[in-house]
Structures are given as C-alpha cells and as structure tokens.
Design a protein around this motif. Sequence first.
Motif, mmCIF file in Angstrom:
data_model
loop_
_atom_site.group_PDB
_atom_site.id
_atom_site.type_symbol
_atom_site.label_atom_id
_atom_site.label_comp_id
_atom_site.label_asym_id
_atom_site.label_seq_id
_atom_site.Cartn_x
_atom_site.Cartn_y
_atom_site.Cartn_z
ATOM 1 N N ALA A 70 -9.699 51.136 7.247
ATOM 2 C CA ALA A 70 -10.587 52.109 7.888
ATOM 3 C C ALA A 70 -9.811 53.039 8.814
ATOM 4 C CB ALA A 70 -11.693 51.383 8.646
ATOM 5 N N LYS A 71 -8.815 52.517 9.505
ATOM 6 C CA LYS A 71 -8.004 53.368 10.386
ATOM 7 C C LYS A 71 -7.297 54.461 9.587
ATOM 8 C CE LYS A 71 -5.388 51.222 13.431
ATOM 9 N NZ LYS A 71 -4.503 50.164 14.006
ATOM 10 N N ALA A 370 -9.810 55.445 1.654
ATOM 11 C CA ALA A 370 -8.454 56.012 1.671
ATOM 12 C C ALA A 370 -7.413 54.929 1.909
ATOM 13 C CB ALA A 370 -8.348 57.097 2.745
ATOM 14 N N GLY A 371 -7.740 53.958 2.755
ATOM 15 C CA GLY A 371 -6.804 52.866 3.002
ATOM 16 C C GLY A 371 -6.563 52.027 1.771
ATOM 17 N N ALA A 373 -6.905 53.083 -1.327
ATOM 18 C CA ALA A 373 -6.156 53.913 -2.273
ATOM 19 C C ALA A 373 -4.673 53.945 -1.931
ATOM 20 C CB ALA A 373 -6.729 55.330 -2.282
ATOM 21 N N LYS A 374 -4.354 54.054 -0.662
ATOM 22 C CA LYS A 374 -2.947 54.043 -0.246
ATOM 23 C C LYS A 374 -2.279 52.729 -0.628
ATOM 24 C CE LYS A 374 -0.073 54.383 3.965
ATOM 25 N NZ LYS A 374 0.367 52.979 4.145
ATOM 26 N N ALA A 375 -2.956 51.599 -0.339
ATOM 27 C CA ALA A 375 -2.373 50.297 -0.646
ATOM 28 C C ALA A 375 -2.173 50.133 -2.148
ATOM 29 C CB ALA A 375 -3.270 49.191 -0.099
ATOM 30 N N LEU A 376 -3.156 50.557 -2.936
ATOM 31 C CA LEU A 376 -3.042 50.408 -4.384
ATOM 32 C C LEU A 376 -1.957 51.324 -4.945
ATOM 33 C CD1 LEU A 376 -4.552 48.618 -6.451
ATOM 34 C CD2 LEU A 376 -5.788 50.674 -7.140
ATOM 35 N N ALA A 377 -1.850 52.533 -4.413
ATOM 36 C CA ALA A 377 -0.801 53.448 -4.872
ATOM 37 C C ALA A 377 0.584 52.890 -4.562
ATOM 38 C CB ALA A 377 -0.991 54.818 -4.224
ATOM 39 N N GLU A 378 0.747 52.291 -3.392
ATOM 40 C CA GLU A 378 2.015 51.641 -3.062
ATOM 41 C C GLU A 378 2.293 50.514 -4.040
ATOM 42 O OE1 GLU A 378 2.104 52.151 1.818
ATOM 43 O OE2 GLU A 378 1.187 50.380 0.912
ATOM 44 N N TRP A 379 1.280 49.738 -4.327
ATOM 45 C CA TRP A 379 1.409 48.590 -5.228
ATOM 46 C C TRP A 379 1.866 49.066 -6.610
ATOM 47 C CZ3 TRP A 379 -3.117 44.532 -4.994
ATOM 48 C CH2 TRP A 379 -2.677 43.307 -5.496
#
Length: 822
Positions: A70-71, A370-371, A373-379
Amino acid sequence: MSPALATDARVVVIGAGIVGCSLADELTARGWSDVTVLEQGPLPAPGGSTSHAPGLVFRTGPSRTMTEFAKYTVQKFGALEADGLPCFDPLGGLEIATTEARWADLHRKAGLAASWGVHGELLTPQQCKQLWSLLDEDTILGGFHTPDDGLARALLACRAQMTRAEGRGARFLERHTVTGIERADGQVTGVVTDRGTFPADHVVSAAGFWGPVIGAMAGVDVPLLPLAHQYATTEPLPELDGRDDVRTEAGRPILRFQDRDLYYREHTDSAGTRLGIGSYAHRPMPVDPFAVPAFDEAPVMPSSLPFTEEDFAPSWQDSVGLLPALGASRVAEGFNGVFSFTPDGMPVLGESRDLRGFWLAEAVWVTHSAGVAKALAEWMTDGRPSLDLHECDLYRFEDAQRSPAYIEDRGAQSFVEVYDVIHPLQPIEAPRPLRVSPFYARQQELGAHFLEAGGWERPHWYEANAPLAEGLALPERDPWSARYWSPIAAAEAAATREKVALYDMTPLRRLEVTGPGALGFLQRMTTNQLDKKPGAVTYTLLLNEAGGVRSDLTVARLAPDRFQVGANSGADLDLLLRHAPAGVQIRDITSGTCCIGVWGPLARDLVQPLTRDDFSHQGFGFFKAKQTYLGHVPVTAMRLSYVGELGWELYTTADLGLRLWDTLWEAGREYGVIAAGRSAFNSLRLEKGYRSWGHDMTTEHNPYEAGVGFAVRPAKGEFLGRAALEGISEQNVRRKLTCLTLDDPAAVVLGKEPVFVDGAPAGYVTSASYGYTIGRCIAYAWLPASAAVPGTAVHLEYFGEKVPATVAEEPLFDPKMTRIRR
C-alpha cells in the motif's frame, strides 16, 4: 538464459484492471517491451472490480507486507496524472471508535503504523469532528488519523500507466475474450482468444474475480471466492459543500466506521457533493465466476450486481446515527460490487510449478495494486521479489485447504472479518476440526485447549495441568494478552524445565528426499555441511539468490541416499521440487507420519528403558538420529530440542502414533510426565533464543543479521545464495535481530510493537512471550546494529503505553548448553 530472465520474453497479461495495467508499467520500466495486455471488456473501463472500486487506500494493517504494498501504491499513484487530474488524492484516513474494544484496537493500530513507518496519530472526539463536521462527536470515543492515506482514482491510474507502458512498447487489446491457455512440456506457450492466439513465454492471470476461470483453462487451482459488497451513494448533501471540487472529488479524509463495518467517501460533481457508503455488514453473497455475464450481456457491467435494499437497511440506520445529517437524505443509487476473497484474506501471487511461465496476481485490491505489480515484476525479471511474499505465496495453502467447500467457507468468513478486531492468536471457527494428529483423542481427554494453524488442531495448554498452576506467582495480564492464554502454560513450562513433557510436533512439515543424487542436491540448495555419515542431523538454511533466508531446515541423513527434512511451509516443498534434478525424489510425508517431542531433564530416564539402543549422551549425541524401537513402535529418533532441554523428537507412522503416545505416557507416569502445549513451547524457545522463520526472519534478512550465520559454511562449496553473502559477517551488518527483556516483570507484549531508541521509532518486535524461567517478558526485534548492544535502553509501545526494555545478551537460558547436552 531461461525464459524467466530473458529480456526479450513475450508476456501476455490477462486483465486490464488496476493490477494488469500496473504490471505492464512495471515490466516495461524494467526493459521487457514485448508485453500484451488482453481485456475482454472495453477500455479504459472494462467492467471488472477496478471499474467500480471506491479507491480507499489505508496502508496500516497487521501484515507488514500488505502495508509495504500500500505504501508503494500511494508513492506511485501520487506521482501520476491523467488528463491533468491526479491519480491519488492524499486526503488522509480517519478511523473512528464507538466501543472500548475498537478504541483499544486503534491504539494498537497506531503502534503498527509506527512499526511499519506510517505517520498517524490518535485524536479526541473533538479533533475527529474538526476533520469531519457531520460526525456526532457524542457517539465516538476517538479516532486514528493517517494524513498521507487517501483516495486512489483507479481508472485514471490505469490510463496513466497504460500510456507509459505503451510508450515503451506494450499493447493493450480490448474485447479479447480468453478461451484457452496453450502449453507444451509443462511450459505455457500462448493464450487463445476469440480473436486469435497470442504466443507467450509468460502468462499472468490478473483477471480478478475471473481468476478461477482462467486458472481452470491452465489446469491451475486459484483459491479465491468472488463476493458482492454493497455500495450506495446519497443525494447531494448541502452540509458537504464548500470543501470539494470536481478535480479532487473529495475534500475530507476517507472515514471508516469499523464497529458497524462501514466506510464513507465523498463524490463531487457539477450537481454537488454526495456521500458514498460502503458496507461489509451484510450477509456474504458469493458469486459464481463461471456464471458472470460478459460486458455486453451485463445490465450495467459484469462486476455490478443489482442493489439489495433490504441488506443495506441496517447500515443506513447505523450511518444516520453516526452522521445525523443523513436523516434528511436518502440513498439515491446503489449496487452490489464484486470483489475477490481468499481463505485468509491475502492475495495469491506466484508462478505455477505445474505450468511454468503461468503466473497468478489475484485477489488484489486497488489499495495494494501497484505494490503487488512491482513485486511480481521483480520476481519475473530478476528471479525474486525484494519484499518477502510468503504470506501471499501460491503454495501457502495445504491440500486440505484447497477444496471448493473450504475456499467458499473461509472466503465468506474473510468477507465477514474485513473490519473485525482480530487477535494474533485467534483461530478460525470452521471448518474444525479438519486435521488432527493421532494423539487427538488423548489430548481431548486431557482437556487440551486447541488453536488452529494450517488446518491442524494444535494444543496450546491442557486443563489437566491446572493443579500444577495453583499457587504460581504470575503477573496479572491485561485483557488482550490474556486472550488465548492460560497460567497453565507457566506450569507446563516449569514441568519441562524440571521433569519431562510430551509435545505434539506432528504439524511440522516433513519431507523425504531420496535418490543417488540426494546429497549433492541438498548440498547445492542449503547452506550448511550435509556431507556427514548417516545418523547425522544438521540445522541449515534455504536462501534466495540475494542471500535472504527463505527457510530454515533440519536435515537428517538416515541412509546414504535418504534424508528426512524438517521444513516450514509448502513454499519449501515447492522450491525443492522446482530445483530437483532427475533421479532425486521428494515426497511430503507429513500426513502419513507423526512426531512427539520428549523434553526435560528426565527425558532419558523415560525413554531409555523402552529401547535396547543406547540413548546415553555418549551413545546418542546431540544432533544425531537413530532408527530404533520404543516398545512395540518403530521410530526415527532425533536428538534435537527446540526448548533448550534434554530430549528427542520421535517420529513414527500415523497408524502407530497413538500406540507411541500411550507407550511414552505409561512409562512416564513415575517421572511425573505431562502433556504440554504450544504456549509453553513458544516461551521456552524464546528463552533459548531459537528463531521462528516467517516471524523472526524472512527473505528480507540475511543469516548474519538474523543471528543464524553459524549455519552457513561457504567453504563447503557452491550453494544457492552463497555469492551474495561474500564479505558479510555479523560484525559488519547494519541491523540485527535483537533480544530484549522488558524491565517491568509484569509487562507483556505480543509482537509487531514498535521499538523506540532515543525516543524515535527504530524497529519492531517479531516474536514475544513471557519467559517463565527468567521471570519477565522476552521480545525479539529488528534494530539497527548500533542499538543492538547489550545494556541499551529502549522502549516498546503497547496500546499507546511506553514499556521500557533493555537489550540483552542471548541466549537468556543455559548459554553454555549444559542442559541440552547431558
């Protein structure tokens, strides 16, 4: 380079809601340009949950991972605009309390906010009314204000991210209905739609409540339940005029009235300002995702169902009581909007093991979009996320928790509990009992008080031991810490230290690894030296490529090519299965076996007469294993102790478990044996300084920070994560898992409380329990290394109260290991 890491990978994202659009933006920002987003509805408002989402973003909750999601959503959307309009309005959030229980919970939430780095403050009723003039301040006890929370404009955020992703090469195709997932040799190869087939190396299901439909096409279970949630808007309210404009939609903080399962936000347009009211107070309304109509067939849109006024009537009355001005208004319009819920209320993220390249990003709300999505894109691009995701892992659910009946029951309960005050030890109420050990009948006879985890019934204490607790001088507990606790736990801990106790360790996951390449495989996967003679047991770690602790394991070498691995979760099994070479077999043997921990200074007196094998310290050393018989029962005995006392973990097959329990119980009568529960167990392990993976350490921590660097043997050769640890030691880390003892012997904390150093938030508590042997509460916490010095004075915040504590040298109990090595 593998498809998972190839920069030219072809990606197809199914669903152009807030998650799909966010993921396309994150992937293309990392250099993956061949990204196609398929949407069955029209763009930019395709008709899924995003199209009607109210957009509330409250960041603070008991899960640090969800708070971090969420942040990032606030950070990212706060910097985006579409058509000159902001994608996020930082209006703030205001949660109000009308009951003492909620007011106490808001104090606890303020502590969570401090732990996770979210600014917030507790307000008086008068201060709440200054923020929300319509409030009847006489009905409320106070509030919690988070000024940086606010309102996400989901459709605008979708458009902004679509534009950015398209500028980097992505394409978004509307009105493409997915009809199939192509695969070959266990790898996804493409997505079939009613308008053609799209080749793919990676397919991401971001389909929201259609997730189970897409999953079925891929042969992948998606454990979520779509449910309808009521949302209504009033007529324009003159009392709200003057603070809002069309550009911002709202001018007051998002208001939550959780005691009645309600929230409120403003809607401003040319006609004036109306109040939107969302309710979780109604009966669960499950929706069959396979029966949801397409966009063109739906009366409004697929995610919007007809409003059921009779369900909303009580919520309207509760709203009028809180906001009296509503008494002169009415509900102008409403709908029942469909959202996704999982059995534990968390998202479902990750790549399928059975179909490589098929990813799930499901049960994600706008708040965390968004958080996630960022984590999954990194993964996908780096091979790992930077944030620990074990709470969201696709394989966190046991097989017994994946039945349609379980998903429906627990998904509905997740809806009911959205705004409930949930105690950290609070077990689910149904379906129970689901999984029981072979000792369950005996435990019931002893008056076991069961809590639940992973579907297992776990005794936390036994009423049969109540006489042992009589006369114990224990501090009085506050109501919160007294829930799911009994002074009997102190008696059971004392009995373990003084005599001998039986602990049911059956729920701990057990894996069997066999085959001619088993040793080499486990050597490459874990950190410690496993090349030892059969009969050796080793504590070791699973790391990720960045050196983060994915899990801690105990590995027993029972034969040259056969190992028993004590693991933590289904994610451990998943990781090993993904990496296992041909010729290595991995089998989960948990359900077919059971385990009793026999621990205490009289453990040898109890066990030795039952076997012809030598159980002396010389004949059966610490961290050794033997296959033997106790009475008539074949067992695998391991000289391990998670409580810091002499003893063994005794394993046998499930059909002989009851006989093993009875054999030990009868033999132990003359030594005063008792059955002891998890409450005493947790106290004893913290006195000994033993870590609990998932609580004390995760992938975000390296072994030297977490205090388990002793389990790392770089000299043994290559293993997963080894390169990332080069140059790191306990002497040069910048943060440490630190032992604290509370200065006041009567004070208690439970975990996740903020830790203050020199008056400023510096860390948070991971695990805590009263140490009955040392006579005060123990808390482990992450702190800067500069503060992790024995003798340093800190304080914890517990329900708004400052609790002094001191950094202690660990372990607190038996630092020379004399008791465990008798």
